[in-house]
Design a protein around this motif. Structure first.
Motif, PDB file in Angstrom:
ATOM      1  N   ARG A  37       0.828  -1.217   0.000  1.00 34.83           N
ATOM      2  CA  ARG A  37       0.000   0.000   0.000  1.00 34.83           C
ATOM      3  C   ARG A  37       0.857   1.260   0.000  1.00 34.83           C
ATOM      4  O   ARG A  37       0.393   2.331  -0.316  1.00 34.83           O
ATOM      5  CB  ARG A  37      -0.973  -0.008   1.181  1.00 34.83           C
ATOM      6  N   HIS A  38       2.137   1.144   0.361  1.00 33.37           N
ATOM      7  CA  HIS A  38       3.027   2.300   0.396  1.00 33.37           C
ATOM      8  C   HIS A  38       3.991   2.344  -0.776  1.00 33.37           C
ATOM      9  O   HIS A  38       4.876   3.189  -0.802  1.00 33.37           O
ATOM     10  CB  HIS A  38       3.828   2.311   1.703  1.00 33.37           C
ATOM     11  N   GLY A  39       3.884   1.422  -1.715  1.00 34.69           N
ATOM     12  CA  GLY A  39       4.793   1.422  -2.859  1.00 34.69           C
ATOM     13  C   GLY A  39       5.593   0.136  -2.956  1.00 34.69           C
ATOM     14  O   GLY A  39       5.071  -0.949  -2.709  1.00 34.69           O
ATOM     15  N   LYS A  40       6.872   0.267  -3.286  1.00 32.82           N
ATOM     16  CA  LYS A  40       7.735  -0.889  -3.516  1.00 32.82           C
ATOM     17  C   LYS A  40       7.893  -1.754  -2.279  1.00 32.82           C
ATOM     18  O   LYS A  40       7.884  -1.263  -1.150  1.00 32.82           O
ATOM     19  CB  LYS A  40       9.134  -0.441  -3.953  1.00 32.82           C
ATOM     20  N   ALA A  41       8.098  -3.045  -2.541  1.00 30.01           N
ATOM     21  CA  ALA A  41       8.364  -4.008  -1.474  1.00 30.01           C
ATOM     22  C   ALA A  41       9.229  -5.120  -2.056  1.00 30.01           C
ATOM     23  O   ALA A  41       9.150  -5.402  -3.254  1.00 30.01           O
ATOM     24  CB  ALA A  41       7.057  -4.566  -0.929  1.00 30.01           C
ATOM     25  N   TYR A  42      10.058  -5.726  -1.223  1.00 36.54           N
ATOM     26  CA  TYR A  42      10.962  -6.784  -1.673  1.00 36.54           C
ATOM     27  C   TYR A  42      10.633  -8.090  -0.954  1.00 36.54           C
ATOM     28  O   TYR A  42      10.376  -8.094   0.255  1.00 36.54           O
ATOM     29  CB  TYR A  42      12.418  -6.436  -1.359  1.00 36.54           C
ATOM     30  N   LEU A  43      10.688  -9.196  -1.703  1.00 37.80           N
ATOM     31  CA  LEU A  43      10.495 -10.532  -1.138  1.00 37.80           C
ATOM     32  C   LEU A  43      11.851 -11.085  -0.722  1.00 37.80           C
ATOM     33  O   LEU A  43      12.787 -11.111  -1.529  1.00 37.80           O
ATOM     34  CB  LEU A  43       9.844 -11.456  -2.176  1.00 37.80           C
ATOM     35  N   PHE A  44      11.965 -11.505   0.542  1.00 43.33           N
ATOM     36  CA  PHE A  44      13.208 -12.054   1.085  1.00 43.33           C
ATOM     37  C   PHE A  44      13.022 -13.521   1.464  1.00 43.33           C
ATOM     38  O   PHE A  44      11.971 -13.903   1.976  1.00 43.33           O
ATOM     39  CB  PHE A  44      13.633 -11.286   2.349  1.00 43.33           C
TER      40      PHE A  44
END
Length: 129
Positions: A37-44
């Protein structure tokens, strides 16, 4: 209340933007193609120094998933979510992995991600990796 042990990571570290507690290593990124909901995100593939909330079913862009919000153990801020179960076969690779929202963490170089005006305002959604 028990004693808090915080794991200190070596290398290119992503950390909580509020308290700088280490959360993940650059080398553990599976995908940078996720959105929240806030933009970019990374899968770890692996994160540390987080606690998980209650499991809940969420409808995301890629289908229904059972997820739990994850919180920084240093300050209690929500930093992302963990995939417990993917209900669609093509999404099973996400199970057991965690998403950190870039808006909520500092990058290895100390950089912060700022919300753009194009950021999605809805729920926590992920694109195909």
């Amino acid at each position: 209340m028990g004693r808090l042990f915080v794991v200190h990571l070596e290398g290119k570290v992503y950390s909580c933007k509020h308290c700088r507690t280490h959360l993940a290593l650059y080398e553990d990124i599976v995908s940078k193609s996720f959105h929240s909901r806030h933009g970019k995100a990374y899968l770890f593939s692996k994160v540390v120094n987080v606690s998980a909330g209650e499991n809940e079913d969420r409808q995301m862009l890629t289908g229904m998933h059972t997820v739990a919000d994850i919180f920084c153990v240093g300050c209690g801020s929500i930093v992302g979510w963990k995939y417990e179960t993917a209900h669609e076969k093509s999404q099973k690779y996400k199970e057991g992995k965690s998403v950190l929202e870039r808006y909520k963490v500092s990058g290895p170089d100390g950089s912060n991600y700022w919300v753009s005006h194009e950021a999605h305002v809805g729920g926590s959604d992920a694109d195909d990796a």
